[in-house]
Design a protein around this motif. Structure first.
Motif, PDB file in Angstrom:
ATOM      1  N   LEU A 155     -45.671  -4.424  13.167  1.00  0.00           N
ATOM      2  CA  LEU A 155     -46.651  -4.216  12.101  1.00  0.00           C
ATOM      3  C   LEU A 155     -47.800  -5.215  12.184  1.00  0.00           C
ATOM      4  O   LEU A 155     -48.934  -4.903  11.799  1.00  0.00           O
ATOM      5  N   PHE A 156     -47.511  -6.414  12.698  1.00  0.00           N
ATOM      6  CA  PHE A 156     -48.602  -7.381  12.917  1.00  0.00           C
ATOM      7  C   PHE A 156     -49.589  -6.822  13.942  1.00  0.00           C
ATOM      8  O   PHE A 156     -50.812  -6.879  13.749  1.00  0.00           O
ATOM      9  N   ILE A 157     -49.058  -6.277  15.037  1.00  0.00           N
ATOM     10  CA  ILE A 157     -49.909  -5.686  16.074  1.00  0.00           C
ATOM     11  C   ILE A 157     -50.702  -4.507  15.497  1.00  0.00           C
ATOM     12  O   ILE A 157     -51.897  -4.361  15.751  1.00  0.00           O
ATOM     13  N   CYS A 158     -50.027  -3.656  14.700  1.00  0.00           N
ATOM     14  CA  CYS A 158     -50.702  -2.513  14.074  1.00  0.00           C
ATOM     15  C   CYS A 158     -51.889  -2.980  13.230  1.00  0.00           C
ATOM     16  O   CYS A 158     -52.986  -2.411  13.295  1.00  0.00           O
ATOM     17  N   LYS A 159     -51.655  -4.013  12.422  1.00  0.00           N
ATOM     18  CA  LYS A 159     -52.722  -4.510  11.541  1.00  0.00           C
ATOM     19  C   LYS A 159     -53.919  -4.996  12.359  1.00  0.00           C
ATOM     20  O   LYS A 159     -55.076  -4.681  12.044  1.00  0.00           O
ATOM     21  N   GLU A 160     -53.643  -5.744  13.428  1.00  0.00           N
ATOM     22  CA  GLU A 160     -54.730  -6.301  14.232  1.00  0.00           C
ATOM     23  C   GLU A 160     -55.507  -5.205  14.974  1.00  0.00           C
ATOM     24  O   GLU A 160     -56.732  -5.255  15.077  1.00  0.00           O
ATOM     25  N   ILE A 161     -54.781  -4.180  15.473  1.00  0.00           N
ATOM     26  CA  ILE A 161     -55.458  -3.069  16.173  1.00  0.00           C
ATOM     27  C   ILE A 161     -56.352  -2.306  15.203  1.00  0.00           C
ATOM     28  O   ILE A 161     -57.491  -1.960  15.522  1.00  0.00           O
ATOM     29  N   VAL A 162     -55.844  -2.031  13.995  1.00  0.00           N
ATOM     30  CA  VAL A 162     -56.639  -1.307  12.990  1.00  0.00           C
ATOM     31  C   VAL A 162     -57.872  -2.121  12.612  1.00  0.00           C
ATOM     32  O   VAL A 162     -58.963  -1.579  12.430  1.00  0.00           O
ATOM     33  N   LYS A 163     -57.708  -3.452  12.501  1.00  0.00           N
ATOM     34  CA  LYS A 163     -58.859  -4.311  12.176  1.00  0.00           C
ATOM     35  C   LYS A 163     -59.932  -4.201  13.259  1.00  0.00           C
ATOM     36  O   LYS A 163     -61.136  -4.213  12.977  1.00  0.00           O
ATOM     37  N   LYS A 164     -59.493  -4.125  14.530  1.00  0.00           N
ATOM     38  CA  LYS A 164     -60.449  -4.001  15.635  1.00  0.00           C
ATOM     39  C   LYS A 164     -61.206  -2.677  15.569  1.00  0.00           C
ATOM     40  O   LYS A 164     -62.257  -2.525  16.192  1.00  0.00           O
ATOM     41  N   HIS A 165     -60.669  -1.703  14.829  1.00  0.00           N
ATOM     42  CA  HIS A 165     -61.333  -0.406  14.639  1.00  0.00           C
ATOM     43  C   HIS A 165     -62.102  -0.353  13.320  1.00  0.00           C
ATOM     44  O   HIS A 165     -62.430   0.723  12.819  1.00  0.00           O
ATOM     45  N   ASP A 166     -62.386  -1.547  12.734  1.00  0.00           N
ATOM     46  CA  ASP A 166     -63.081  -1.632  11.435  1.00  0.00           C
ATOM     47  C   ASP A 166     -62.347  -0.863  10.345  1.00  0.00           C
ATOM     48  O   ASP A 166     -62.956  -0.314   9.427  1.00  0.00           O
ATOM     49  N   GLY A 167     -61.026  -0.809  10.470  1.00  0.00           N
ATOM     50  CA  GLY A 167     -60.225  -0.075   9.498  1.00  0.00           C
ATOM     51  C   GLY A 167     -59.364  -0.989   8.660  1.00  0.00           C
ATOM     52  O   GLY A 167     -59.440  -2.218   8.757  1.00  0.00           O
ATOM     53  N   GLU A 168     -58.533  -0.362   7.835  1.00  0.00           N
ATOM     54  CA  GLU A 168     -57.610  -1.107   6.973  1.00  0.00           C
ATOM     55  C   GLU A 168     -56.243  -0.452   7.053  1.00  0.00           C
ATOM     56  O   GLU A 168     -56.124   0.759   7.272  1.00  0.00           O
ATOM     57  N   ILE A 169     -55.185  -1.248   6.859  1.00  0.00           N
ATOM     58  CA  ILE A 169     -53.814  -0.744   6.804  1.00  0.00           C
ATOM     59  C   ILE A 169     -53.093  -1.446   5.672  1.00  0.00           C
ATOM     60  O   ILE A 169     -53.254  -2.646   5.480  1.00  0.00           O
ATOM     61  N   TRP A 170     -52.342  -0.661   4.894  1.00  0.00           N
ATOM     62  CA  TRP A 170     -51.547  -1.250   3.810  1.00  0.00           C
ATOM     63  C   TRP A 170     -50.352  -0.345   3.526  1.00  0.00           C
ATOM     64  O   TRP A 170     -50.246   0.752   4.074  1.00  0.00           O
ATOM     65  N   VAL A 171     -49.445  -0.846   2.694  1.00  0.00           N
ATOM     66  CA  VAL A 171     -48.220  -0.100   2.399  1.00  0.00           C
ATOM     67  C   VAL A 171     -47.944  -0.141   0.908  1.00  0.00           C
ATOM     68  O   VAL A 171     -48.225  -1.133   0.229  1.00  0.00           O
ATOM     69  N   GLU A 172     -47.399   0.974   0.407  1.00  0.00           N
ATOM     70  CA  GLU A 172     -46.916   1.056  -0.976  1.00  0.00           C
ATOM     71  C   GLU A 172     -45.453   1.475  -0.908  1.00  0.00           C
ATOM     72  O   GLU A 172     -45.107   2.404  -0.176  1.00  0.00           O
TER      73      GLU A 172
END
Length: 847
Positions: free
Chosen positions: A805-822
């Motif tokens: 999930l750390f890798i996922c967050k960093e990859i999404v950030k590189k795409h100017d995106g956001e990731i979160w969970v509920e």
């Protein structure tokens, strides 16, 4: 089944074993008598089947191996040799258990039907297509003083007058021709003896197995006594002030008086013969209450009067009271008498009374609950006083009410203050406006308080009817001012002794106060600093940033914390500082900011050391991962060869498969470590291109579908076909989504997993939802942290490194995106990924 001359079992077919639940050991050579209960075998022996020497057929019971009795049909044929001697017999057994059950049920139903026909008081009869009686019950026959058998084959013409018989015949033919029943038709009948009867007639068509009408079934009920009672009370019924109605046992309107039609707006024709729940005369809530009460009365339960709402034909709601009693014929309940009372006037009166009481209660609550001193006077006599005033003076209401102001309250005020009050009351009684004034109040415990009083006149039809005296304690206001002065001094001491710098800046950015710590930080005396601009002591890079923050604090009126700037001391040395700014106001106007300033030189040094340590750790991980990957790849290749080798034993292949799984785990760990290392050093390569979002998501869903279905989970895919394109690295975005889906599969044992995408303003929102174990609130805050795992106990079922999930967050950030969970523990989780449209990303990159 074949038996020998001694009646021992010698042969049988497979069905016999299945039927009896027995094996060859249970049957071979055994006497056939063991299959029968003793009493059944005795009956069979009594038939002397072998002596008769012929085929014999009988119904009996046999015993299965488990002791269960079966109803069977047995055909027995005697076998003889050429000399005519009996050498055995052949028995054919047929299981008729279900047939027996059906016959028993049929016999029970016939007995129940016959009992019902004979004992019910209603007249029940069956007719054929020629309108001849084929069956009548005893009550029907007794109606004409004959036996039931005397009516069979005859028609109504044999028992009724000609006109009534013809009327009945027409009804019978109409029912048989149309297939539509006649239900509860009230008719007057005269028998051959001239006796009149009122009868409730019901006729329904009778069908054969092919669905053809072969006659009718009739049910008649004598309601003569009811009709006689109706005539007797007709005048009272029609002239009643309240609406009155009569219902039969099925809830149908039998009669209504004029008041019913007047209040509801329906005619008698609209109501008679209809059920009360067929016509919209009750609100949904009321219908349930009325139906429940009706059923209770029909079952002999007394129901007290109750209130409901009826609906008129125009839809108006009318509150009513229902008072109903069951109508009896002998001891039998035949209907319901309902009296309705219009409650509109009563409700209106109650509402007015309630409003008056509520208004009085509100006034009394306000009057008594306020902390102000309140009393009401007329002609200088106190008529009411609130609790606060009584409590203040330790007084009782009965000692005050009805007495003049001077006499009742002389304990509370000095003579001089009493005269102030009397003068103010006299002026207000004359309608003169009285300004506020102050006096002292002496309480029952001897304390003195300062009060501000106002006196207002109460007018009634433009005349002054009374005076309201209101007093407010202002002692606290004076004490608060004194405390404020003390508090200001206290904070000044705190500022002077603080290890951090404390300054105040006016709206123009000038320093109006500095504490000793700030003087030491700047290496300048206070006299040289005050009235100068704060920005003069900042580095060139910090000046613009400070001005922007200062403007934001002034505009929003909110404090801003942890602003890092650079301070230049008198020697020209640059000192890193952390500033917290809070606005302060004077007369509701912005008057400047208060700042606390902390020297963070040491913190910066420690942070640099930590960054260096982190860099070394990352380099080590990168080298270690490369060194681990080199031997794992050929190991994995050789294990694949072993598994596909035809000469390898299954045991060796199984060992190879276990080793391969662990090699793949190790390879994934190595790849994760490499990804983390590349992300930490910002060396991860991203091949950015225009991507078809729909194709990307379809491929991922197709790849993950087998893994989801292998766990017997439902896979829900909701991907619109009109999603816009995104700019991204196809491999890395697939890595993110597959990682999240793999986690969802890991932690979901039942239910479903879904992937959904939708177009929002300027971005695409992708969600992955599962019905798994969920994530606790504490874990949600750390779930995207490097190496963090929600559960790390020895008994955890699912493996992982905590890097995904750390890798996922960093990859999404590189795409100017956001990731979160509920997520909720035990309820499942939903991961959201927000990616900007292609045109939005192009604009961002160009800017």
């Amino acid at each position: 089944m074949l038996t020998d001359e001694h009646e021992r079992i010698v042969s049988w077919n497979k069905y016999t074993e299945t039927l009896l639940g027995m094996s060859e050991k249970d049957l071979r050579g055994k006497p056939v008598s063991m299959l029968y209960p003793p009493e059944e075998w005795k009956k069979i022996r009594g038939e002397r089947i072998r002596d008769k020497g012929m085929q014999h057929h009988l119904e009996t019971k046999i015993i299965k191996k488990n002791g269960e009795l079966l109803d069977v049909d047995v055909s027995i044929s005697v076998l003889k040799n050429h000399e005519g001697k009996v050498i055995g017999s052949i028995g054919v057994i047929k299981d008729i258990t279900e047939q027996k059950k059906i016959e028993d049920k049929l016999a029970f139903s016939q007995g129940l039907f016959q009992s019902l026909m004979e004992n019910i008081p209603d007249y029940i009869y069956f007719k054929d297509r020629d309108c001849r009686f084929v069956m009548v019950n005893r009550a029907k026959a007794a109606r004409f003083n004959v036996e039931p058998s005397d009516m069979i084959g005859k028609t109504d013409f044999d028992f009724l007058l000609k006109d009534e018989a013809e009327k009945s015949l027409k009804q019978d033919k109409k029912v048989m021709e149309t297939g539509k029943p006649i239900v509860n038709s009230i008719e007057k009948m005269t028998d051959r003896d001239g006796v009149e009867h009122w009868v409730s007639v019901t006729k329904i068509p009778r069908y054969n197995q092919e669905g053809e009408i072969v006659g009718i079934i009739g049910i008649n009920r004598d309601v003569t006594e009811v009709i006689k009672s109706e005539n007797k009370y007709r005048n009272l019924f029609e002239t009643a002030i309240d609406p009155i109605l009569i219902l039969d046992r099925e809830g149908r309107f039998v009669e209504v008086n004029k008041q019913v039609t007047k209040i509801l707006g329906y005619t008698r024709k609209d109501l008679i013969g209809k059920r009360f729940d067929e016509i919209k005369i009750l609100t949904p809530e009321s219908l349930s209450r009325v139906a429940d009460s009706f059923m209770k009365r029909m079952n002999g339960v007394d129901v007290p009067s109750y209130e409901v709402e009826v609906l008129t034909k125009k839809g108006e709601r009318i509150p009513v009271e229902i008072n109903a009693n069951a109508l009896l014929e002998g001891n039998e309940i035949i209907g319901d008498l309902v009296i309705i009372r219009d409650l509109r006037e009563k409700k209106k009166k109650e509402e007015m009374e309630q409003e008056l009481l509520e208004s009085e209660r509100r006034f009394r609550n306000i009057f008594d609950s306020t902390g102000d001193f309140l009393l009401y006077l007329e002609k200088n006599v106190i008529l009411d006083i609130n609790r606060a005033a009584l409590s203040l003076g330790g007084l009782k209401k009965e000692d005050v009410v009805g007495k003049p102001f001077f006499d009742a309250l002389k304990k509370l005020f000095s003579k001089e203050d009493l005269e102030k009050h009397i003068d103010a009351i006299n002026y207000a009684s004359q309608g003169v406006e009285v300004p506020e004034y102050e006096t002292e109040v002496k309480t029952s415990d001897g304390n003195r308080y300062r009060f501000s009083f106002s006196v207002d006149c109460i007018r009634d039809e433009k005349k002054v009817s009374g005076v309201l005296v209101r007093g407010r304690d202002i002692t606290y206001r004076q004490k608060a001012w004194e405390e404020l002065v003390k508090l200001e001094e206290k904070y000044r001491v705190l500022a002077e002794t603080s290890a951090d710098g404390v300054i105040t800046i006016d709206p123009l950015g000038r320093l109006t106060y500095v504490n000793p710590a700030f003087e030491k930080m700047c290496k300048r005396r206070k006299s040289k600093i005050l009235a100068t601009l704060f920005r003069d002591y900042l580095s060139e890079d910090s000046v613009y940033f400070f001005q922007q923050v200062f403007i934001d604090v002034r505009r929003t009126g909110e404090k801003i914390e942890n602003v890092e700037l650079e301070l230049v001391d008198a020697n020209g040395d640059v000192i890193p500082i952390e500033v917290n700014m809070a606005p302060f106001k004077k007369d509701e106007e912005f008057a400047g900011v208060v700042c606390t300033i902390r020297d963070i030189t040491e913190r910066r040094r420690i942070e640099d050391e930590l960054k260096k340590s982190e860099r070394l750790k990352t380099e080590f991980m990168n080298i270690a991962a490369h060194e681990l990957k080199s031997p794992v790849t050929p190991i994995k290749g050789y294990l694949d060869l072993i598994i596909s080798d035809k000469n390898a034993t299954e045991k060796i292949k199984e060992w190879a498969r276990v080793s391969l799984r662990n090699s793949e785990r190790l390879l994934k760990l190595v790849n994760d470590i490499l990804d983390v290392s590349r992300l930490d050093t910002d060396t991860m390569r991203f091949d950015m291109e225009k991507l078809n979002t729909v194709e990307l998501l379809d491929e991922i869903a197709e790849d993950m579908k087998p893994a989801v279905e292998n766990k017997n989970l439902k896979f829900i895919v909701d991907i619109p076909r009109d999603l816009p394109n995104v700019m991204g690295d196809k491999y890395r975005l697939s890595q993110v989504l597959k990682n999240i889906l793999v986690n969802a599969i890991k932690f979901t044992d039942e239910g479903s997993i879904s992937i959904k995408a939708e177009k929002k303003d300027n971005y695409i929102l992708i969600s992955v939802k599962d019905t798994g174990i969920g994530i606790s609130k504490d874990d949600l805050k750390k779930i995207f942290t490097k190496f963090y795992q929600a559960y790390t106990g020895d008994d955890r079922k699912n493996e992982g490194t905590g890097l995904g999930l750390f890798i996922c967050k960093e990859i999404v950030k590189k795409h100017d995106g956001e990731i979160w969970v509920e997520s909720k523990l035990g309820k499942g989780s939903t991961f959201y990924i927000k990616l900007p449209y292609l045109h939005k990303m192009v604009l961002d990159s160009s800017s």
